[in-house]
Design an enzyme around this catalytic site. Sequence first.
Site, PDB file in Angstrom:
ATOM      1  N   GLY A 291       0.817  -1.206   0.000  1.00  0.00           N
ATOM      2  CA  GLY A 291       0.000   0.000   0.000  1.00  0.00           C
ATOM      3  C   GLY A 291       0.852   1.259   0.000  1.00  0.00           C
ATOM      4  N   ASP A 292       0.175   2.395  -0.128  1.00  0.00           N
ATOM      5  CA  ASP A 292       0.831   3.712  -0.086  1.00  0.00           C
ATOM      6  C   ASP A 292       1.868   3.891  -1.190  1.00  0.00           C
ATOM      7  OD1 ASP A 292      -0.632   4.193   2.294  1.00  0.00           O
ATOM      8  OD2 ASP A 292       0.882   3.065   3.396  1.00  0.00           O
TER       9      ASP A 292
ATOM     10  N   LYS B 248      -0.464   5.668  -5.629  1.00  0.00           N
ATOM     11  CA  LYS B 248      -1.373   5.353  -6.734  1.00  0.00           C
ATOM     12  C   LYS B 248      -2.226   6.563  -7.091  1.00  0.00           C
ATOM     13  CE  LYS B 248      -3.131   2.069  -4.176  1.00  0.00           C
ATOM     14  NZ  LYS B 248      -2.156   1.970  -3.091  1.00  0.00           N
TER      15      LYS B 248
ATOM     16  N   GLY C  55      -6.019   5.761   2.002  1.00  0.00           N
ATOM     17  CA  GLY C  55      -5.748   7.199   1.967  1.00  0.00           C
ATOM     18  C   GLY C  55      -5.076   7.535   0.657  1.00  0.00           C
ATOM     19  N   HIS C  56      -5.674   8.438  -0.096  1.00  0.00           N
ATOM     20  CA  HIS C  56      -5.079   8.846  -1.364  1.00  0.00           C
ATOM     21  C   HIS C  56      -4.793  10.332  -1.309  1.00  0.00           C
ATOM     22  CE1 HIS C  56      -7.050   5.347  -3.788  1.00  0.00           C
ATOM     23  NE2 HIS C  56      -6.187   4.961  -2.888  1.00  0.00           N
TER      24      HIS C  56
ATOM     25  N   GLN D   1      -4.966   0.150  -1.052  1.00  0.00           N
ATOM     26  CA  GLN D   1      -3.968  -0.736  -0.420  1.00  0.00           C
ATOM     27  C   GLN D   1      -3.033  -1.321  -1.505  1.00  0.00           C
ATOM     28  OE1 GLN D   1      -7.499  -1.559   0.788  1.00  0.00           O
ATOM     29  NE2 GLN D   1      -7.175   0.132   2.155  1.00  0.00           N
TER      30      GLN D   1
ATOM     31  N   GLY E 236      -1.822   8.680  10.309  1.00  0.00           N
ATOM     32  CA  GLY E 236      -0.660   9.486  10.689  1.00  0.00           C
ATOM     33  C   GLY E 236       0.487   8.647  11.250  1.00  0.00           C
ATOM     34  N   ARG E 237       0.339   7.303  11.236  1.00  0.00           N
ATOM     35  CA  ARG E 237       1.402   6.445  11.805  1.00  0.00           C
ATOM     36  C   ARG E 237       2.669   6.526  10.962  1.00  0.00           C
ATOM     37  NH1 ARG E 237      -1.394   0.633  12.202  1.00  0.00           N
ATOM     38  NH2 ARG E 237      -2.308   1.325  10.256  1.00  0.00           N
TER      39      ARG E 237
HETATM   40  P1  IMP Z   1      -7.279  -2.775   8.012  1.00  0.00           P
HETATM   41  O1  IMP Z   1      -7.394  -2.599   6.526  1.00  0.00           O
HETATM   42  O2  IMP Z   1      -7.667  -1.530   8.771  1.00  0.00           O
HETATM   43  O3  IMP Z   1      -7.981  -3.994   8.508  1.00  0.00           O
HETATM   44  O4  IMP Z   1      -5.729  -3.004   8.360  1.00  0.00           O
HETATM   45  C1  IMP Z   1      -5.055  -4.195   7.997  1.00  0.00           C
HETATM   46  C2  IMP Z   1      -3.633  -3.904   7.563  1.00  0.00           C
HETATM   47  O5  IMP Z   1      -3.652  -3.199   6.319  1.00  0.00           O
HETATM   48  C3  IMP Z   1      -2.842  -3.024   8.536  1.00  0.00           C
HETATM   49  O6  IMP Z   1      -1.495  -3.423   8.528  1.00  0.00           O
HETATM   50  C4  IMP Z   1      -2.966  -1.635   7.924  1.00  0.00           C
HETATM   51  O7  IMP Z   1      -1.895  -0.785   8.299  1.00  0.00           O
HETATM   52  C5  IMP Z   1      -2.913  -1.982   6.437  1.00  0.00           C
HETATM   53  N1  IMP Z   1      -3.573  -0.978   5.611  1.00  0.00           N
HETATM   54  C6  IMP Z   1      -4.891  -0.760   5.464  1.00  0.00           C
HETATM   55  N2  IMP Z   1      -5.116   0.244   4.594  1.00  0.00           N
HETATM   56  C7  IMP Z   1      -3.915   0.653   4.172  1.00  0.00           C
HETATM   57  C8  IMP Z   1      -3.483   1.649   3.222  1.00  0.00           C
HETATM   58  O8  IMP Z   1      -4.279   2.355   2.591  1.00  0.00           O
HETATM   59  N3  IMP Z   1      -2.139   1.755   3.068  1.00  0.00           N
HETATM   60  C9  IMP Z   1      -1.249   0.958   3.710  1.00  0.00           C
HETATM   61  N4  IMP Z   1      -1.596   0.030   4.590  1.00  0.00           N
HETATM   62  C10 IMP Z   1      -2.922  -0.126   4.812  1.00  0.00           C
END
Ligand code: IMP
Length: 425
Positions: free
Chosen positions: A12-13, A16, A40-41, A225, A303-304
């Site tokens: 992810g991130d 895109k 988050g985009h 993601q 924000g992590r």
């Molecule tokens: P969940 O989608 O909230 O259930 O999180 C599951 C895992 O996917 C965690 O490790 C999140 O940090 C990761 N995750 C969910 N959405 C994103 C994203 O948009 N970018 C990066 N990691 C994500």
Amino acid sequence: MPVTAVVGLQWGDEAKGKIVDLLTDQHDVVVRYLGGNNAGHTVMFGGETYKLSLLPSGILRKGVTNVVATGVVINPQAFLDEMTALTERGVEIGELLISDRAHVIFPHHMAEEAVLEESRGDDAIGTTMRGIGTCYRDKIGRTHAIRMGDLYRPDFFHQRLTDVIAQKNTILSAVNPKFEPLEPDAIFAEYTGYAERLRPHVCDTTAYLHKALKSGKSMLFEGAQGSLLDIDHGTFPYVTSSNSSGCGIHVGSGVPERAIDRMIGVVKAYTTRVGGGPCPTELDDETGLHIRDEGNEYGTVTGRPRRCGWFDAVATGYGARVSGVDCLAVMLLDVLSKLDEVKICEAYEIDGERTTDFPSHAADLAKAKPIYRTLPGWKTDITGVRELSDLPKEARAYIDAIAELIDFPVEIVSVGPDREQTMFT
Ligand code: IMP
């Protein structure tokens, strides 16, 4: 007319949003097909920065129809808040369609997720706490699921919600004696209010997409993601709860994969990961911190700080094959510009054996020692470069090594957040 898909190949991130934004004006319809407000985009448009979560990136463009398809899980309050925030900034929201088959996130989904994550202690998945996984779980389990279309059938919705919440209250109070039971009537009234506001947008998006295809409209599928977070093909259990690789397009939208003309796999020039789970090339040192600072690697939604490391060609190559990409877009190459040397992981050593296969079990991935190819850095600011041929030869060699190891051509390279800072082959 072309049907294009943009999917992330890592965790992810991958930026895109920028590629989707660049392509939206060449497409009539932009489709989100999975995930929810965990995504988050960041999109820069007209000199402004917009952070989108649930709404497709095409929302910023006039004349584009935006579709939130069946595979997305919808928190109606978050949806409305995002719409309001955009309207307040002067964005005119055009045609925006939400699938009546999409599943709805309720307060019990967030409550359940908090209890479950807490109970895992150090083994927590590190979710975004948006109720995504718990909503998808209810979807697969069927008996506790509520879809957008159900919100418009008051008798059914009220009865279903009352039954579901009674059971959720019992379970959650048993796991956490301090849990404050949820009130079904209050939630019914709240969600009926959201449903009324969303009514003009809710429809059968699958039927819409099929008609749009038939009439020759061009379509852009916007991934959320990344491939390595895919529920089936990713680094289970440290994944999200939907098919976030290219595999999810068909399932999440109802548009068959063979309708897609071009699948662009987006990768960062290095690796990042948020939340738990193994990440073989993670750098727990000054270089890792340098990449985080240069790349501003902090989550758009939570924000992590993101975990940063070298480019992992084993993991990314796997993501590319699973997604079935045609080409690669390499993003944020400029972030590496100050380094003396750059590394790419070209194989893993697991239990003394060299492999380029991506392990299916998280425990094996955790044991994987990256075997690196080291290349000289370019030590030049490349943010002003506009032609691939004008990149320093070391930067070109780095891109060529990525293409060679992943075995797909690199057709787009990005050296900064602006549209102009994008080069095409
Ligand atoms: P969940 O989608 O909230 O259930 O999180 C599951 C895992 O996917 C965690 O490790 C999140 O940090 C990761 N995750 C969910 N959405 C994103 C994203 O948009 N970018 C990066 N990691 C994500």
